[in-house]
Design an enzyme around this catalytic site. Structure first.
Site, PDB file in Angstrom:
ATOM      1  N   SER A   1       0.847  -1.186   0.000  1.00 42.08           N
ATOM      2  CA  SER A   1       0.000   0.000   0.000  1.00 42.08           C
ATOM      3  C   SER A   1       0.881   1.235   0.000  1.00 42.08           C
ATOM      4  CB  SER A   1      -0.862   0.027   1.257  1.00 42.08           C
ATOM      5  OG  SER A   1      -0.016   0.197   2.381  1.00 42.08           O
ATOM      6  N   LYS A   2       0.364   2.301  -0.596  1.00 39.94           N
ATOM      7  CA  LYS A   2       1.202   3.501  -0.713  1.00 39.94           C
ATOM      8  C   LYS A   2       1.401   4.175   0.634  1.00 39.94           C
ATOM      9  CE  LYS A   2      -2.502   6.271  -2.693  1.00 39.94           C
ATOM     10  NZ  LYS A   2      -2.968   6.792  -3.964  1.00 39.94           N
ATOM     11  N   ARG A   3       0.646   3.772   1.629  1.00 44.10           N
ATOM     12  CA  ARG A   3       0.862   4.279   2.983  1.00 44.10           C
ATOM     13  C   ARG A   3       2.232   3.838   3.499  1.00 44.10           C
ATOM     14  NH1 ARG A   3      -1.877   7.220   6.273  1.00 44.10           N
ATOM     15  NH2 ARG A   3      -3.684   8.034   5.211  1.00 44.10           N
TER      16      ARG A   3
END
Ligand code: GLU
Length: 494
Positions: free
Chosen positions: A262-264
């Protein structure tokens, strides 16, 4: 490790990736692209790019262009697709709408599908009641057995409708997955899925099956997240009386902490890796290591070598970890071997391209008095991750925990920008400060150091625009983590 796969090849395969252009070009798309391409090449087949843009609410034209540019940069080239054409085009679903409508009609005529006139309010009500009774939420098949006259009178009354598939209400649907073998799905767990929406647009399920059939796709190779959709697709193939392709679901890429990528936690945009100066051949090599290995387990290999040795038997299902450090290490091995001319070509294609330098010059023109000062003023534009140790972050008097939080909030706010330019960034930052109740100076000084590492940087919004969304996102995330670690209570020394 080798596990026999269920995949058979009786003719040159035709395979595809079918990204939806809804955001940044994702590393998962490149991952699927590479394995589809390698499989096609191994058996003299064809690799196709199809753009699935039927979800008009989420469609972004810019995203479509970027997906194509990013895949090309990565050296993942298709031989049929929206821009290059091919015998089974068009390759963009929004240009194939009449085909989906015709096919929905076919199923209506053969009694395999039906019109559903239920309003969103009624569906909400049904769902609410199911939740209260702790039943599985799903459509209650209210319109499944309407007579022809009832349907005609609803249409005459101008009521809008969707088309739904009549899913068997008992038994199981078997899916054969190339890596997992046979999986039985209970039909009672399947909804009567919508095929055509009220706006006349197809759902993913209908469009995907119709296109895979008409584009003569022999093997559908896609991410594991689509496995639950596959029984629906098998039922649709049956309803049409078509032979389904073979299916194979690839494992999901994971963050180093093993959560779904995830880009988090990890940059997921291909553009980030391009900007970072990862070489396309190293990028493909690294993706090739995700769940797959060479027979001699060597880690550095070319795509041609991968094609030579390719077999699905060497694909494993354990979630492969996409680790930037490992990718960077592998990239180093490629860089170390480059001759100076090729090296220079790479430098000039990205970090020192004319376009990038021309975007930076206006930011520092007023400050630089002799060209040798240029690097001093612009080094944040040529650096990657910054080290925040010993830098003035957060700005004086600001609690690191608060700063860590507002940097993430800014990140979320910037995420929603449709256009990434100095003006939009400027407006978004000001709106954020206003609504946050924080002091402008506190936010901007902290942000400036997070993004550029220094307080002596050119105009902040303009700098962020030039650095690009991927780099800004990465630096804000790292600065926020750095501040969070600072504010964490120190463990008592033993
Ligand atoms: N449009 C889907 C996606 O965004 C395609 C899934 C498939 O390959 O069937 O990944």
């Amino acid at each position: 490790m080798s596990h026999p796969s269920k995949i058979t090849v009786n003719q040159p395969p035709r395979v595809r990736i079918a990204p939806s252009p809804t955001g940044d070009p994702h590393i998962g798309t490149a991952y699927m692209g590479l394995f589809n391409l390698v499989f096609a090449k191994k058996f003299g087949g064809t690799f196709i790019l199809r753009i699935e843009d039927t979800d008009q609410t989420r469609y972004r034209k810019a995203s479509e262009d970027l997906i194509m540019q990013a895949l090309r940069w990565a050296g993942i080239e298709w031989s049929e697709g929206p821009d290059v054409g091919g015998p089974y085009g068009p390759y963009k679903q929004s240009e194939r709408l009449p085909l989906y409508r015709e096919h929905a009609e076919l199923l209506l005529k053969s009694g395999k599908a039906y019109r559903c006139f239920c309003s969103p309010e009624r569906l909400d009500e049904v769902r609410k009641q199911q939740m209260e009774k702790k039943e599985n939420p799903g459509y209650d098949r209210h319109c499944r057995d309407l007579g022809a006259e009832q349907v005609a009178s609803q249409i005459a009354a101008g009521k809008s409708s969707v088309v739904r598939l009549k899913v068997p209400t008992s038994g199981t649907t078997q899916v054969t997955d190339g890596l997992r073998g046979d999986i039985d799905f209970e039909n009672t767990q399947q909804d009567d899925l919508v095929l055509l929406k009220t706006d006349g647009f197809p759902t993913y399920h209908l469009a995907s099956v119709v296109d895979d059939h008409h584009m003569k796709i022999t093997h559908v190779i896609r991410g594991e997240e689509w496995l639950p959709s596959t029984p629906k697709h098998v039922l649709l193939y049956r309803a049409f009386g078509w032979e389904p392709p073979q299916f194979l679901h690839m494992p999901l890429l994971r963050n180093p902490d093993r959560s779904k990528i995830s880009k988090r936690k990890n940059p997921t945009s291909i553009l980030y890796y391009q900007r970072k100066g990862i070489l396309p051949e190293a990028f493909r090599n690294y993706l090739g290591l995700m769940g797959w290995s060479m027979p001699d387990e060597k880690e550095k290999f070319t795509t041609d070598e991968m094609i030579q040795s390719f077999t699905w038997d060497r694909m494993s299902l354990g979630g492969p970890v996409f680790d930037i450090q490992k990718l960077t290490w592998l990239n180093g091995k490629y860089l170390h071997e480059l001759d100076p001319d090729t090296y220079l070509k790479h430098l000039r294609s990205q970090l020192f391209s004319d376009d990038y330098l021309k975007a930076i010059i206006p930011l520092v023109r007023e400050r630089v008095e002799s060209l040798e000062q240029f690097i001093e003023w612009t080094h944040p534009f040529f650096a990657g991750d910054l080290n925040y140790e010993g830098r003035p972050i957060p700005s004086k008097g600001v609690d690191p925990a608060v700063a860590s939080q507002f940097l993430v909030q800014i990140l979320d706010r910037l995420e929603t920008l449709e256009v990434w330019d100095a003006h939009s960034i400027h407006v978004a930052l000001n709106e954020f400060v206003k609504s946050s109740g924080l002091k402008t100076k506190d936010v901007f000084m902290t942000l400036r150091v997070a993004v550029t590492g220094t307080l002596q940087s050119p105009d902040l919004s303009a700098s962020m625009a030039v650095l690009g969304k991927e780099m800004v996102r990465r630096r804000l995330r790292l600065a926020s983590d750095f501040l969070a670690a600072q504010s964490a209570p120190q463990s008592p020394s033993t």
